[in-house]
Design an enzyme around this catalytic site. Structure first.
Site, PDB file in Angstrom:
ATOM      1  N   ALA A 168      55.407 -22.562  37.514  1.00 28.14           N
ATOM      2  CA  ALA A 168      55.921 -21.259  37.093  1.00 28.14           C
ATOM      3  C   ALA A 168      56.118 -21.188  35.569  1.00 28.14           C
ATOM      4  O   ALA A 168      55.864 -22.153  34.840  1.00 28.14           O
ATOM      5  CB  ALA A 168      57.213 -20.953  37.840  1.00 28.14           C
ATOM      6  N   HIS A 169      56.587 -20.064  35.110  1.00 29.71           N
ATOM      7  CA  HIS A 169      56.664 -19.725  33.687  1.00 29.71           C
ATOM      8  C   HIS A 169      57.381 -20.774  32.825  1.00 29.71           C
ATOM      9  O   HIS A 169      58.336 -21.393  33.235  1.00 29.71           O
ATOM     10  CB  HIS A 169      57.376 -18.377  33.514  1.00 29.71           C
ATOM     11  N   ASP A 170      56.851 -20.953  31.634  1.00 30.38           N
ATOM     12  CA  ASP A 170      57.483 -21.765  30.588  1.00 30.38           C
ATOM     13  C   ASP A 170      57.575 -23.257  30.914  1.00 30.38           C
ATOM     14  O   ASP A 170      58.377 -23.961  30.299  1.00 30.38           O
ATOM     15  CB  ASP A 170      58.878 -21.210  30.231  1.00 30.38           C
ATOM     16  N   ASN A 178      60.513 -23.279  33.401  1.00 29.48           N
ATOM     17  CA  ASN A 178      61.205 -24.078  32.383  1.00 29.48           C
ATOM     18  C   ASN A 178      61.384 -25.541  32.746  1.00 29.48           C
ATOM     19  O   ASN A 178      62.334 -26.180  32.316  1.00 29.48           O
ATOM     20  CB  ASN A 178      62.588 -23.478  32.071  1.00 29.48           C
ATOM     21  N   THR A 185      51.492 -19.640  36.693  1.00 30.31           N
ATOM     22  CA  THR A 185      51.922 -18.313  36.243  1.00 30.31           C
ATOM     23  C   THR A 185      51.796 -18.214  34.719  1.00 30.31           C
ATOM     24  O   THR A 185      50.827 -18.722  34.164  1.00 30.31           O
ATOM     25  CB  THR A 185      53.319 -17.957  36.796  1.00 30.31           C
TER      26      THR A 185
END
Ligand code: UDP
Length: 181
Positions: free
Chosen positions: A143-145, A163, A125
């Site tokens: 996923a993000h970060d 994260n 992502t």
């Protein structure tokens, strides 16, 4: 008068299970520009000289075959072996390829190091940093970060939520769920 054109040569390093799964992805990625004779397997302990229709070469044979340029994708799940082979390639002036399936989803602001293999149905992502020689097997996502180191390996269907930080050489097994943060 014997004029032959020397073409680039592309190797899938590892003529075993994962290599046989990566070869079709490499073929699909290059199909506009190469013929099947330019695609080979490379293996240090080959058990056969032909695999799924492709030549299986030793490293010495790969370096000896006439080619305008040599590139390799490291298709071996063991990250320590990938590290050793990456050094071997670099020392020999062999380029690293990244391979990804046609249906991989990549969103925004992704940094992905060289030598990655992204299998079918992988998603990355947004706002993700991934080091060199990352392998993501079928249906895995990041996923993000997330921040992921070098030589990291995801088995099939790894769910890596936002994260998450993963260090170099981590192996994340099939179906693992890495919770947010
Ligand atoms: N291999 C190699 N050089 C090495 C270590 C391994 O060519 O330094 C080859 C090994 O001969 C085998 C493949 O890499 O054919 C690894 O296959 P394996 O089934 O162990 O792993 P996978 O295909 O699942 O990554």
């Amino acid at each position: 008068t014997g004029l032959t054109m020397t073409l680039p040569l592309y190797g899938v390093f590892g003529a075993s299970g994962f290599g046989r799964e990566v070869m079709p992805l490499l073929r699909a990625q290059l199909q506009q520009v190469v013929s099947s004779e330019q695609l080979v397997f490379i293996d240090d302990a080959p058990s056969t000289t032909k695999l799924n229709g492709y030549d299986v070469l030793t490293w010495a044979e790969f370096l000896a075959r006439p080619a305008s340029q040599r590139s390799v994708v490291l298709a071996i799940a063991n990250s320590r072996i990938r590290e050793v082979l990456a050094q071997r390639c670099q020392a020999a002036g062999v380029h690293q390829l990244s391979v990804q399936a046609a249906n991989v989803v990549r969103m925004d602001s992704i940094t992905l190091g060289e030598g990655a293999v992204l299998s079918p149905f992988v998603s990355l992502t947004s706002n993700i940093r991934i080091g060199c020689y990352f392998h993501a097997n079928f249906y895995s996502y990041v996923a993000h970060d997330c921040i992921i180191g070098d030589f990291v390996t995801f088995g099939p269907r790894v769910m890596c939520n936002g994260n998450v930080h993963i260090e170099d050489h981590a192996y994340i097994g099939t179906g693992a769920i890495l919770k947010q943060g």
